[in-house]
Design a protein around this motif. Structure first.
Motif, PDB file in Angstrom:
ATOM      1  N   GLY A   1      -9.241  16.696 -40.362  1.00 38.33           N
ATOM      2  CA  GLY A   1     -10.116  17.719 -39.774  1.00 38.33           C
ATOM      3  C   GLY A   1      -9.772  19.126 -40.223  1.00 38.33           C
ATOM      4  O   GLY A   1     -10.658  19.941 -40.461  1.00 38.33           O
TER       5      GLY A   1
ATOM      6  N   GLN B   1     -17.378  23.517 -29.525  1.00 37.85           N
ATOM      7  CA  GLN B   1     -18.031  22.579 -30.452  1.00 37.85           C
ATOM      8  C   GLN B   1     -19.501  22.407 -30.096  1.00 37.85           C
ATOM      9  O   GLN B   1     -20.382  22.443 -30.955  1.00 37.85           O
TER      10      GLN B   1
ATOM     11  N   ILE C   1     -22.971  23.557 -32.310  1.00 39.73           N
ATOM     12  CA  ILE C   1     -24.065  22.645 -32.641  1.00 39.73           C
ATOM     13  C   ILE C   1     -25.388  23.203 -32.109  1.00 39.73           C
ATOM     14  O   ILE C   1     -26.376  23.299 -32.835  1.00 39.73           O
TER      15      ILE C   1
ATOM     16  N   GLN D   1     -23.385  24.570 -40.933  1.00 38.50           N
ATOM     17  CA  GLN D   1     -24.187  24.126 -42.082  1.00 38.50           C
ATOM     18  C   GLN D   1     -23.366  23.129 -42.901  1.00 38.50           C
ATOM     19  O   GLN D   1     -23.301  21.963 -42.535  1.00 38.50           O
ATOM     20  N   CYS D   2     -22.705  23.597 -43.972  1.00 30.21           N
ATOM     21  CA  CYS D   2     -21.929  22.597 -44.726  1.00 30.21           C
ATOM     22  C   CYS D   2     -20.785  22.066 -43.888  1.00 30.21           C
ATOM     23  O   CYS D   2     -20.334  20.946 -44.081  1.00 30.21           O
TER      24      CYS D   2
ATOM     25  N   PHE E   1     -17.638  22.901 -43.662  1.00 37.16           N
ATOM     26  CA  PHE E   1     -16.256  22.888 -44.149  1.00 37.16           C
ATOM     27  C   PHE E   1     -15.400  23.911 -43.409  1.00 37.16           C
ATOM     28  O   PHE E   1     -14.221  23.688 -43.166  1.00 37.16           O
TER      29      PHE E   1
ATOM     30  N   THR F   1     -16.051  24.803 -40.367  1.00 40.43           N
ATOM     31  CA  THR F   1     -16.299  24.634 -38.935  1.00 40.43           C
ATOM     32  C   THR F   1     -15.049  24.270 -38.122  1.00 40.43           C
ATOM     33  O   THR F   1     -14.809  24.886 -37.079  1.00 40.43           O
TER      34      THR F   1
ATOM     35  N   GLN G   1     -31.465  19.197 -33.728  1.00 37.76           N
ATOM     36  CA  GLN G   1     -30.050  19.293 -34.091  1.00 37.76           C
ATOM     37  C   GLN G   1     -29.736  18.442 -35.308  1.00 37.76           C
ATOM     38  O   GLN G   1     -30.322  17.386 -35.527  1.00 37.76           O
ATOM     39  N   ARG G   2     -28.761  18.938 -36.055  1.00 40.40           N
ATOM     40  CA  ARG G   2     -28.351  18.226 -37.272  1.00 40.40           C
ATOM     41  C   ARG G   2     -27.719  16.893 -36.916  1.00 40.40           C
ATOM     42  O   ARG G   2     -26.872  16.832 -36.029  1.00 40.40           O
TER      43      ARG G   2
ATOM     44  N   GLY H   1     -24.013  17.228 -37.172  1.00 44.87           N
ATOM     45  CA  GLY H   1     -23.392  18.303 -36.388  1.00 44.87           C
ATOM     46  C   GLY H   1     -22.134  17.870 -35.672  1.00 44.87           C
ATOM     47  O   GLY H   1     -21.087  18.523 -35.763  1.00 44.87           O
ATOM     48  N   VAL H   2     -22.218  16.751 -34.951  1.00 45.22           N
ATOM     49  CA  VAL H   2     -21.051  16.318 -34.164  1.00 45.22           C
ATOM     50  C   VAL H   2     -19.850  16.008 -35.064  1.00 45.22           C
ATOM     51  O   VAL H   2     -18.755  16.547 -34.844  1.00 45.22           O
TER      52      VAL H   2
ATOM     53  N   LYS I   1     -19.152  17.170 -37.850  1.00 46.08           N
ATOM     54  CA  LYS I   1     -18.649  18.388 -38.487  1.00 46.08           C
ATOM     55  C   LYS I   1     -17.851  19.253 -37.521  1.00 46.08           C
ATOM     56  O   LYS I   1     -16.869  19.874 -37.915  1.00 46.08           O
ATOM     57  N   VAL I   2     -18.239  19.317 -36.265  1.00 39.39           N
ATOM     58  CA  VAL I   2     -17.455  20.146 -35.332  1.00 39.39           C
ATOM     59  C   VAL I   2     -16.173  19.456 -34.874  1.00 39.39           C
ATOM     60  O   VAL I   2     -15.226  20.123 -34.444  1.00 39.39           O
ATOM     61  N   THR I   3     -16.142  18.144 -34.944  1.00 37.91           N
ATOM     62  CA  THR I   3     -14.918  17.456 -34.523  1.00 37.91           C
ATOM     63  C   THR I   3     -13.933  17.262 -35.669  1.00 37.91           C
ATOM     64  O   THR I   3     -12.800  16.844 -35.454  1.00 37.91           O
ATOM     65  N   GLY I   4     -14.377  17.542 -36.876  1.00 41.75           N
ATOM     66  CA  GLY I   4     -13.496  17.327 -38.032  1.00 41.75           C
ATOM     67  C   GLY I   4     -13.576  15.916 -38.568  1.00 41.75           C
ATOM     68  O   GLY I   4     -12.820  15.551 -39.464  1.00 41.75           O
ATOM     69  N   ASN I   5     -14.481  15.115 -38.037  1.00 42.25           N
ATOM     70  CA  ASN I   5     -14.576  13.725 -38.485  1.00 42.25           C
ATOM     71  C   ASN I   5     -15.500  13.515 -39.679  1.00 42.25           C
ATOM     72  O   ASN I   5     -15.555  12.422 -40.231  1.00 42.25           O
ATOM     73  N   PHE I   6     -16.253  14.525 -40.047  1.00 43.67           N
ATOM     74  CA  PHE I   6     -17.167  14.378 -41.183  1.00 43.67           C
ATOM     75  C   PHE I   6     -16.348  14.162 -42.452  1.00 43.67           C
ATOM     76  O   PHE I   6     -15.387  14.887 -42.702  1.00 43.67           O
TER      77      PHE I   6
ATOM     78  N   TYR J   1     -15.713  14.638 -46.010  1.00 39.68           N
ATOM     79  CA  TYR J   1     -15.948  15.295 -47.294  1.00 39.68           C
ATOM     80  C   TYR J   1     -15.224  14.489 -48.370  1.00 39.68           C
ATOM     81  O   TYR J   1     -14.302  13.726 -48.075  1.00 39.68           O
TER      82      TYR J   1
ATOM     83  N   ILE K   1     -20.226  17.193 -48.909  1.00 39.03           N
ATOM     84  CA  ILE K   1     -20.058  18.369 -49.760  1.00 39.03           C
ATOM     85  C   ILE K   1     -19.819  19.606 -48.893  1.00 39.03           C
ATOM     86  O   ILE K   1     -20.597  19.869 -47.990  1.00 39.03           O
ATOM     87  N   GLY K   2     -18.811  20.364 -49.231  1.00 41.99           N
ATOM     88  CA  GLY K   2     -18.534  21.614 -48.524  1.00 41.99           C
ATOM     89  C   GLY K   2     -19.182  22.804 -49.196  1.00 41.99           C
ATOM     90  O   GLY K   2     -18.514  23.709 -49.671  1.00 41.99           O
TER      91      GLY K   2
ATOM     92  N   GLY L   1     -25.250  20.945 -47.074  1.00 45.92           N
ATOM     93  CA  GLY L   1     -25.018  21.795 -45.905  1.00 45.92           C
ATOM     94  C   GLY L   1     -26.274  22.481 -45.421  1.00 45.92           C
ATOM     95  O   GLY L   1     -26.346  22.964 -44.298  1.00 45.92           O
TER      96      GLY L   1
END
Lengths: 267, 151, 739
Positions: free
Chosen positions: B34, B87, B91, B97-98, B100, B102, C18-19, C22-23, C25-30, C32, C229-230, C480
């Motif tokens: 993360g 968080q 959202i 957006q991307c 990275f 976040t 909503q994206r 989104g979830v 990405k905010v938790t760091g689980n996405f 890349y 992709i970042g 993104g």
């Protein structure tokens, strides 16, 4: 790599005495960049984060005092400078001792120390020495530390003027290495101090400008302009990827004049 | 070498490499990707963690020097089904957006709100001035956090 | 054609949905690319040229190869197939071919057990160089005829003259996309001579088509997957480490991962072309444009990359959205030993727009006319010919309206704060309000959407209706910008079913969706999804014998007659489309023809506070009016516009790679300055919705215009505050102070 993590100053000095070639790690904001990009691979590290004595801030300033702490005061110009050091994250980790150890001409805390003629207390297992800031800072990224020594604290003079101002010119409105910066102090008796950073191989004092302005009890507009001109003349900047020699010269004078204006307005 | 610290509320004892940063340890050693690696010199905030109650760049912490520390990474702040208010706000407010940057914004903003639950606009902007976002122009992030601050 | 109700579908077009990412990405689980791992994975690293130009005298890989933990060290000799790559011209060596032509050019790659061993192995390779004189001046390159593309335009009476003349010379510095995620790749061999690749890419199929040729395998042996992709902004339109990671994986038979650090990311991707532009505008005394002449040189670096297409864009948009009957433009993309250049948001139009908008202000001053009035007087609209190519504009082009609606937005209040966070110089405390002068400036831009000049531009999509909802398969890359959200919305509205999943498809399972660039994916892949989704709905209604479809099933006369389960009991309903935009042609010898598929228009107003004595700028506000065709997702549109403006502001006042003898001096985030939160202007916007003839629901691509005219608007505002000419961006403090 070996690491020592002393929790008191005595143990830190012993560790340094035993391995005088060890690299000292404090906030890590400079050293870790070198490590991350493979430019440094220290064999031995003495980490000072746990040495409480170095974080003391009373009359003197412990070398381990963070910028985040200094941002809170008590010294106005140093707090102003601290607020411009990197980002909030950098300020939480980086220390004033790190500024001295790295000895970059762009060290944001150094003009304050130079303006006050502060001294650096250096300690080793066998003793301690006091070096005035300009004895300590010997060149760009060079200092007077001997193997086995560490920076204990910064010792400030007893008389510290209330009227003190810091300003830093950068191309970005936060998190920027200065193109040039200055610290100006005005004592009650008119004595004026001007220290400039990123305008020479080390932080420097504009002593002719100081002399000229110290003689002015209530400086005229012409005197202020002359002061600006002399500061610009006295600095020794270079051109690099961050700015040009001539812009730095110009901006050093302008910032010094404005800071002096603020000192004078403060009454 | 072995290092012990508390990570996201759990005591850990881990083996760290020489010259390894805390960021690298989290990502490559502990399987917690993360925290993002975007600059490795403390100039972007993408790797922000809270260490001993301070938000710092984990890329600038020598992992071996984290011994004894109490560390919270983005993984310790919220989970997919129980998001941290920051968080959720990002959202809802179009602050992602991307993505990275976040996680770094999430940790830094959560740290800000912990000490100041109602920051004003300029306080938000300055507190997050060490976190670079290349996609949003900061507008969505600002609106998200202003909303959270009740502004 | 089936009509869609849409009314009952939540999350359809027009909503701020909503994206879906989104979830995570905010938790760091996405995930890349840089987060991916595989069992038995090795780490790659790259040896790079320390010179902008040098002959490789000798290379000795033996010391690296014999290190414990090192599994492969590859040089050009080890490339089994085509030794070069490149999307327009395959002229770039996969690994150095004996001469380094730019600083940081990859020489050799290694695979090792861990990143540290890989780094040490790179350092252990013995290299001897003979440094050669680099060609670094773009005008000298033109003199030496080192030209990737010369694109001329001659339109109308070449002898036409106007009595009022404005001449100017303009320069644009080298901007970096600086996506926060650096280049990363993971290649996993399949044990049968092929591999799967996850990599930072904007265009999987184009990469794939280059990769298999150099690997000397069959095309279906390489499967490239759309990946996390970042950010991209054009930096990933050309191949970076793709081939290196594949070569190492095939050589070692093990998964290989490579991630650039920021220092190598800077030379590791293409940048925005630095440019020099000479302009001459001639007008009648009433402000009617009579003739525009321009010569422009773009520094293309050592290899072709996308330079020919970028030059085309600069040339064909050299005039801006203004009618003028006599035009002569000569554009050159030249070969140098400077860092590589290629795609970046705005793609050539950024450079042209800075010049043509500066010229319009200059001409207005010569005429003694309001600069906005000059623009209105010459504004193009639908039905007018492009001043350069002669193409008749068929899409919406509300030039006057974007200006008028922009001007109608209220200006921000005058500076009333002495808080440094709202002043030039920021927390550096350089500036107090008495040293600040405010300036306001305007700029307008026109940009093409999608690929041009006869490029075979298409996007494929497959839409499948299953009992659990709709699946959308596409190779289009989400970088993104929010494409996955918009595709969901389009499919929801068009099918009528709320549950929609967008599923990234690798190169072996679907045809190309084209590049995520040129503001094209909303219109292109969005168009493909719309067509396929409409076909799915039609088939579903036919199969179910109904007149409406929803998440519950098929309806007839207001009654549910068949559930989705029952509807799909005979199998899912699947439709595949290949969507094409209106065909474009190649320019004739005078640059004439219908070269472009669609056009977008935007206007920007910048308000700046300038500390003129120190040359420091705070961009207070940038407002915009933009024709977006149709707002598919208000929140996403706003985010794209604000982010694009920020990059335009960055180019205007701080972002520049400083290059000396071909070497980047500021290849770090310490010294390549990206705008921070305290540098971000407020943004107010007016969205104009005049439909595109072929965009889904009339939507137009919108990612690039915000970056294009924001830069000249900021420059104009600084000129307004200072009275200076300022013919170069970024505008540096010393440009304002004159010191």
């Amino acid at each position: 790599m070996e690491i020592e993590r002393p929790t008191d100053i005595a143990a830190a000095l012993v560790a340094l005495a035993e391995t005088p070639d060890a690299t000292v790690l404090a906030g890590g904001t400079d050293l870790m960049v070198e490590i991350n990009f493979g430019h440094a691979r220290p064999d031995r590290i003495v980490a000072l984060r746990r040495v409480g004595e170095l974080k003391e801030l009373n009359g003197s300033i412990g070398s381990g005092v963070s910028w985040a702490r200094l941002e809170q005061g008590p010294h106005r110009a140093l707090a102003q400078a601290a607020r411009t050091v990197g980002s909030p994250q950098i300020r939480a980790a980086g220390t004033i001792g790190g500024n001295l150890a790295t000895a970059s001409p762009a060290g944001d805390g150094l003009p304050f120390l130079a303006a006050l003629d502060a001294e650096v207390e250096v300690r080793s297992a066998t003793g301690s020495r006091l070096l005035r800031w300009d004895e300590f800072l010997t060149g760009p990224k060079q200092n007077a530390l001997e193997p086995g020594e560490l920076i204990h604290s910064v010792v400030l003079p007893e008389e510290i003027p209330v009227r003190q101002e810091f300003g830093k010119v950068g191309v970005r409105n936060a998190m920027v290495i200065s193109a040039v910066m200055a610290c100006v102090m005005r004592y009650d008796d008119g004595r004026t101090r001007v220290a400039v950073g990123s305008a020479g191989p080390t932080t420097l004092r504009a002593r002719r400008a100081e002399e000229m302005m110290s003689a002015e009890s209530s400086p005229s507009e012409a005197a202020m302009s002359e002061f600006q001109r002399i500061v610009s003349e006295e600095v020794k900047p270079i051109t690099d990827h961050r700015s040009t020699e001539s812009y730095r010269r110009h901006a050093a004078g302008v910032v010094a004049r404005r800071l002096l204006e603020r000192c004078l307005e403060a009454g | 070498m072995e290092v012990r610290f508390r990570l996201n509320g759990e005591d850990r004892s881990v083996d760290v490499g020489p010259a390894q940063s805390l960021l690298s340890l989290l990502r490559d050693g502990l399987g917690l990707p993360g925290s993002k690696n975007a600059c490795e010199q403390g100039e972007c905030g993408s790797c922000t963690v809270v260490m001993d109650r301070q938000a710092v760049c984990s890329c600038l912490v020598l992992a071996a020097d984290a011994d004894g520390a109490d560390i919270t990474s983005v993984e310790g702040l919220g989970s997919d089904d129980a998001l941290h208010p920051v968080q959720q706000a990002l959202i809802d407010g179009g602050g992602v957006q991307c993505g990275f940057c976040t996680p770094g914004f999430v940790v830094a903003a959560a740290h800000l709100f912990e000490s100041n639950p109602t920051p004003d606009t300029d306080e938000i902007r300055e507190a997050l001035s060490g976190n670079i976002c290349r996609c949003t122009g900061y507008g969505g992030i600002l609106r998200s956090l202003e909303g959270l601050a009740g502004r | 054609m089936t009509t869609t109700t849409g009314a009952r579908v939540r999350g359809g077009v027009g909503e701020s949905v909503q994206r879906p990412d989104g979830v995570p990405k905010v938790t760091g689980n996405f995930a890349y690319v840089s987060d991916l791992t595989a069992e038995g994975m090795l780490w790659g690293a790259t040896l790079r040229s320390p010179y902008a130009r040098a002959r490789l005298v000798l290379i000795d890989t033996e010391p690296a190869l014999t290190m414990p933990g090192v599994h492969a060290v590859l040089t050009q000799e080890d490339v089994p197939g085509r030794k070069t790559f490149g999307q327009i011209s395959a002229d770039q060596p996969v690994l150095l071919d004996g001469e380094a032509r730019f600083w940081g050019e990859p020489v050799a790659v290694v695979a090792a057990d861990d990143p540290e061993t890989a780094r040490l192995a790179v350092a252990a390779i013995g290299v001897e160089w003979e440094e050669l004189e680099p060609l670094v001046d773009m005008e000298e390159a033109l003199d030496r005829d080192e030209v990737f593309r010369y694109a001329p335009v001659r339109r109308g009476d070449q002898t036409a003259t106007g009595s009022v003349v404005a001449e100017g010379f303009y320069e644009v510095g080298m901007q970096d996309q600086a996506p926060l995620g650096t280049e990363a790749g993971l290649a996993i061999p399949d044990g049968e001579g092929g591999l799967d690749l996850w990599v930072t890419s904007q265009w999987t199929h184009e990469d794939h088509d280059q990769i298999w040729r150099s690997l000397n395998v069959a095309s279906d042996q390489v499967r490239q997957h759309p990946s996390g992709i970042g950010g991209a902004f054009g930096a990933r339109e050309d191949i970076s480490l793709h081939l290196h990671v594949c070569l190492l994986a095939l050589r070692t038979g093990r998964p290989v991962k490579m991630v650039y650090n920021r220092e190598e990311s800077f030379p590791g991707h293409v940048h925005r072309h630095p440019a020099r532009l000479w302009y001459r505008h001639e007008a009648d005394p009433d402000g009617t444009l009579v003739r525009v002449e321009a010569k422009m040189i773009l520094d293309g670096g050592a290899y072709t990359d996308t330079t020919p297409a970028v030059v085309g864009n600069a040339v064909y948009f050299a005039v801006g959205p203004y009618n003028v009957d006599s035009v002569a433009v000569d554009g050159y993309g030249v070969r140098t030993n400077n860092p590589p250049t290629g795609a970046m948001r705005g793609f050539g139009v950024v450079q042209a727009c800075f010049a043509h908008e500066s010229q319009m202000d200059r001409l207005a001053a010569q005429l003694g006319m309001d600069p906005l009035e000059l623009r209105r007087r010459n504004a193009m609209t639908t039905g007018d010919p492009m001043p350069t190519t002669g193409q008749i504009i068929e899409t919406s082009l509300p030039t006057v309206e974007v200006i008028d609606r922009l001007v109608a937005l209220p200006l921000p209040p005058r500076l009333d704060s002495d808080d440094p966070r709202n002043l030039p110089g920021g927390t550096g405390l350089t500036t107090t309000p008495e040293y600040v002068t405010r300036g306001v400036g305007y700029a307008v831009s026109i940009k093409n959407i999608a690929f041009s000049e006869a490029f075979d531009d298409f996007a494929e999509a497959r839409v499948v209706l299953t009992p659990s909802g709709v699946e959308v398969y596409t190779a289009a890359v989400e970088v993104g910008q929010g494409m996955v959200t918009v595709l969901q919305q389009i499919a929801r509205t068009a099918v009528g079913v709320e549950q929609v999943a967008v599923i990234p498809a690798d190169t072996s399972t679907i045809g190309s969706a084209g590049s995520t660039s040129a503001s094209r994916q909303t219109q292109m892949t969005g168009g493909a999804v719309l067509e396929a989704a409409q076909a799915v709905r039609k088939a579903a209604l036919a199969r179910g014998g109904g007149d409406d479809l929803s998440s519950e099933g098929v309806w007839r006369a207001g009654q549910l007659v068949m559930t989705l389960d029952d509807l799909c009991s005979a199998g899912p309903i699947s439709e595949h489309t290949r969507f094409r935009h209106p065909l474009t042609v190649e320019p004739d010898e005078h640059g004439q023809g219908d070269l472009h598929a669609d056009f977008a228009i935007a206007a920007h107003r910048a308000v700046v506070d300038v500390d003129t004595e120190l040359g420091l700028v705070r961009v207070v506000q940038v407002d915009t009016a933009q024709d977006v065709g149709f707002v598919l997702n208000p929140q996403s549109v706003r985010g794209q516009i604000e982010g694009g403006i920020m990059q335009g502001v960055g180019l205007a006042v701080m972002e520049e790679l400083i290059v000396d003898r071909g070497v980047i001096l500021n290849a770090s985030f310490t010294d390549y300055l990206l705008p921070t939160f305290l540098d971000a202007p407020d943004v107010e916007m007016v969205l104009i919705e005049e439909p595109s003839p072929w965009g889904p629901f009339g939507a137009k691509g919108l990612g690039e215009p915000p970056t294009i005219s924001s830069t000249p608007a900021v420059a104009a505002a600084i000129r307004n505050a200072t009275g200076l000419e300022l013919n170069r961006v970024p505008i540096r403090p010393q440009d304002i102070t004159g010191t």
